[in-house]
Scaffold this motif. Structure first.
Motif, PDB file in Angstrom:
ATOM      1  N   THR A  51       0.846  -1.190   0.000  1.00 58.20           N
ATOM      2  CA  THR A  51       0.000   0.000   0.000  1.00 58.20           C
ATOM      3  C   THR A  51       0.883   1.241   0.000  1.00 58.20           C
ATOM      4  O   THR A  51       2.090   1.159   0.211  1.00 58.20           O
ATOM      5  N   ASP A  52       0.274   2.426  -0.237  1.00 56.33           N
ATOM      6  CA  ASP A  52       0.987   3.704  -0.133  1.00 56.33           C
ATOM      7  C   ASP A  52       0.404   4.470   1.052  1.00 56.33           C
ATOM      8  O   ASP A  52      -0.767   4.299   1.393  1.00 56.33           O
ATOM      9  N   LEU A  53       1.258   5.339   1.664  1.00 58.10           N
ATOM     10  CA  LEU A  53       0.776   6.152   2.774  1.00 58.10           C
ATOM     11  C   LEU A  53       1.183   7.608   2.538  1.00 58.10           C
ATOM     12  O   LEU A  53       2.317   7.878   2.142  1.00 58.10           O
ATOM     13  N   THR A  54       0.212   8.527   2.717  1.00 55.83           N
ATOM     14  CA  THR A  54       0.458   9.955   2.481  1.00 55.83           C
ATOM     15  C   THR A  54       0.169  10.720   3.758  1.00 55.83           C
ATOM     16  O   THR A  54      -0.791  10.412   4.459  1.00 55.83           O
ATOM     17  N   PHE A  55       1.017  11.690   4.067  1.00 51.47           N
ATOM     18  CA  PHE A  55       0.707  12.576   5.207  1.00 51.47           C
ATOM     19  C   PHE A  55       1.284  13.957   4.952  1.00 51.47           C
ATOM     20  O   PHE A  55       2.070  14.155   4.022  1.00 51.47           O
ATOM     21  N   THR A  56       0.872  14.917   5.764  1.00 53.74           N
ATOM     22  CA  THR A  56       1.373  16.276   5.570  1.00 53.74           C
ATOM     23  C   THR A  56       2.146  16.734   6.811  1.00 53.74           C
ATOM     24  O   THR A  56       1.864  16.324   7.925  1.00 53.74           O
ATOM     25  N   VAL A  57       3.140  17.592   6.543  1.00 51.60           N
ATOM     26  CA  VAL A  57       3.898  18.261   7.604  1.00 51.60           C
ATOM     27  C   VAL A  57       4.059  19.722   7.171  1.00 51.60           C
ATOM     28  O   VAL A  57       3.788  20.068   6.018  1.00 51.60           O
ATOM     29  N   ALA A  58       4.492  20.588   8.094  1.00 55.21           N
ATOM     30  CA  ALA A  58       4.808  21.972   7.719  1.00 55.21           C
ATOM     31  C   ALA A  58       5.943  21.942   6.701  1.00 55.21           C
ATOM     32  O   ALA A  58       6.868  21.131   6.814  1.00 55.21           O
ATOM     33  N   ALA A  59       5.863  22.813   5.682  1.00 54.91           N
ATOM     34  CA  ALA A  59       6.850  22.797   4.603  1.00 54.91           C
ATOM     35  C   ALA A  59       8.274  22.898   5.151  1.00 54.91           C
ATOM     36  O   ALA A  59       9.193  22.249   4.645  1.00 54.91           O
ATOM     37  N   ALA A  60       8.445  23.691   6.217  1.00 58.32           N
ATOM     38  CA  ALA A  60       9.785  23.887   6.774  1.00 58.32           C
ATOM     39  C   ALA A  60      10.352  22.597   7.362  1.00 58.32           C
ATOM     40  O   ALA A  60      11.566  22.442   7.484  1.00 58.32           O
ATOM     41  N   GLU A  61       9.460  21.668   7.715  1.00 58.27           N
ATOM     42  CA  GLU A  61       9.894  20.410   8.341  1.00 58.27           C
ATOM     43  C   GLU A  61      10.165  19.317   7.319  1.00 58.27           C
ATOM     44  O   GLU A  61      10.664  18.243   7.689  1.00 58.27           O
TER      45      GLU A  61
END
Lengths: 418, 418
Positions: free
Chosen positions: A316-326
């Motif tokens: 499977t694939d997993l997607t998540f978001t973080v602050a761009a600076a991180e």
């Protein structure tokens, strides 16, 4: 009525601004209200003090940092008291340790334990305006603490709760909470009222009017908060009257106090999001933990998480978001843990924006999500991730589409109609 | 030994200066001394805070003024503690109210009542440097007080007395007390020791090294004060040792501790004096009072007073000095009281300077005054007024003669010889 009035950094940026804010206080006092004032440091002053601490030592002692930076509010409180006196309003300043406003010992991010109100209340009941230095308190050790950035909002709400004030007016440089960012959508309207829950979503999603923590505290303590502008003419505003919310500003209050029930109250957006996609990992228990435990240990805050449907039940694939600076640090952490995660490939995309539709009415109205996705699809805007709560739906889209998406949703849910 | 080290505004003017001052502290700690540090506000910071108070209201509340201006020392104390920690010295800051250093309630010019030393001493004895915010205390009302301009010197001496410190080192931007102003007399020498009495005369006569009040307190409490420069290399100075005065700086001490007994120790001068002559008044009881009571009521400080000898026993002239800036007001007061004083004429001269010869040896040596007058006469310098105390002789002369007079007296009394 007993009123807490809080003035932020831009409302006390210099002597002329403090004088204007003092006229708002005078109006309330002359209308017969008893007033406690909470002040922030003069705009820019806290940054200067923090800068000195950093220059002194990268790993500065947080107890000393608190002693240094709390001086900013001490100065404004004294100056506000002097100016109130100069326009005929009885006033005195109160430092956190003088009240005392007792916090725990977590220097620089202290939590308020209790506010001793006996002396303060005696002063206010005696017809004197209590000018309280915001952002600061005293630890059980007897040392000065600060409440973290934007802590003066929290000071004001805590003080209003302790004094059983009828309302806490937060004076800032905008005249209330809007249906969305007026710089993006000219049709954005000021909301006369908003519920605590909605405000929390708005605050944490990029509308920087109120500090999230102060809204949580207001909700927990049932403090009615009025967000309003100190730049309004102090003489033409209506003074506060019991049970009545002014025509100016936005009242943040309990859902039961809401006058009108829109399904959607506002559209918020948060820029500078980055998307991380971890490709072709095993679809089995523990694989998510192998990704998110090391990220959390590295103090990287993960926001939206989407696990794609596994095609064959194995990968499977997993997607998540973080602050761009991180993003660079997040990718590094994942590479360092490739042995345990065992992904095939890793992708990082910046220039993402999270757009959110918020409203307590969504609890009882189905179909908001469907309408939202359809409208965005109609504009050819691709949704890269979705997350939802009881009262909000957030989508991740390319930053280039921000303005179009926010405008589309604003009119879709009728926010441009009065 | 237990040592108090005080750093003035120029010695903590910015982070680099604080760091250099911190190295002086480190040297003493490493030599095994226990240290309490007293700091002033960063140079210029207090002026900014005072300026804000004045801008807020000409007649500012002194209690609020104290809350505002005391923040300057609060900031430096925190920064000094951070910097000491950064170079491996255990340290913490102490506000006046945390010690507490208890004063009376005379806000902006408070007198120290007592210094509670239990907590402070426990910290210092435990090997931690106590960094105390100078200039500030707490009134019995629980509000912040300040000690008046230059009050940090007084804080340091009071702390040294309370802690029974062996010495109080005052670090400043000059390396000690000189026989006279080195800018005027290149041969001026640093005095290794000076008595309290002489220092008091030097301080009040224009040598701005130590605040007069701190010298009075040091004398009353028997605190040995070492005036020295924070600009010296912290690493090459000798650390303080019991009973020994360093080769650097000037020790202000009891007369009995003086190593050598010069008849004259120094020449001081005060510029910007003005002379007022009241001509032809009646020579009878009460006439002096008719002049000086109204001046004192107008808060004008009168310094030297000379009543000329009456020629006929009926009319006389009276001469006195005031600060040049006060001259117009002084003349106005006298004109307003012409009815009661009944003088024939009034004269005001500016551009006067007061030159003083100071030395405890004058108590036992006659003829100093005669030598002084003769030497000045020999240079054609006219003496316009004279005043004396047990250990000083002051003369008023035209400002144009300042350099020549000071040089002449400096060499006359052998101050240029080591």
């Amino acid at each position: 009525m007993l009123l807490v009035m809080k003035f932020g950094g831009t409302s006390v940026a210099d002597i002329a601004r403090i004088r204007n804010s003092a006229l708002h206080v005078k109006r309330e006092v002359e209308a017969g209200n008893r007033v406690a004032v909470v002040v922030s440091a003069m705009a820019g002053h806290t940054n200067q003090l923090v800068g000195w601490c950093k220059e002194a030592h990268e790993l500065y002692d947080l107890r000393e940092y608190d002693a240094v930076v709390s001086s900013g509010e001490q100065v404004t409180a004294g100056l506000m008291a002097i100016i109130l006196q100069s326009i005929g309003v009885k006033a005195r300043s109160w430092q956190g340790w003088q009240i005392p406003l007792v916090t725990d010992g977590s220097h620089s991010v202290a939590r308020i334990d209790r506010v001793e109100t006996a002396d303060l209340l005696a002063s206010v009941e005696g017809g004197e305006v209590a000018v309280v230095a915001g952002f600061q308190g005293i630890a059980p050790s007897g040392r000065i603490t600060t409440l973290g950035r934007g802590g003066s909002d929290t000071s004001a709400v805590a003080l209003a709760a302790a004094l059983k004030a009828e309302r806490c007016d937060i004076y800032t440089d905008v005249d209330g909470v809007y249906t969305t960012d007026p710089r993006l959508v000219p049709e954005a309207r000021r909301l006369p009222r908003i519920s605590y829950e909605e405000m929390l979503e708005m605050a944490s999603l990029g509308a920087k009017v109120l500090q999230t923590r102060s809204v949580e505290l207001a909700m927990a303590q049932g403090v009615r908060v009025q967000v309003r502008s100190s730049f309004d003419n102090p003489e033409t505003c209506e003074p506060a009257r019991s049970g009545i919310s002014e025509m100016c500003g936005t009242l943040v209050c309990d859902e039961t106090e809401m006058l009108e029930h829109h399904v959607v109250s506002g559209i918020a957006y948060a820029k500078d999001e980055a998307k991380v996609t971890v490709l072709s990992i095993e679809d089995k228990p523990g694989v998510a933990a192998s990704i998110f435990v090391p990220l959390s240990e590295a103090n990287i805050n993960v926001d939206m998480i989407v696990q794609n449907i596994s095609e064959d039940g194995r990968k499977t694939d997993l997607t998540f978001t973080v602050a761009a600076a991180e993003l660079p640090r997040a990718l590094q952490v994942l590479r360092d843990n490739q042995d345990t995660i065992r992904y095939r490939d890793l992708r990082g995309d910046t220039d993402m924006v999270k757009v959110s539709v918020i409203g307590v009415g969504m609890r009882s109205h189905a179909g908001v999500a469907a309408e939202m996705f359809q409208a965005l699809a109609g504009k050819g805007i691709n949704i890269q991730a979705i997350s939802t709560s009881e009262i909000k739906i957030s989508v991740l889209i390319g930053a280039a589409h921000t303005e179009e998406a926010v405008n589309t949703l604003h009119s879709l849910f009728g926010l441009d109609r009065t």
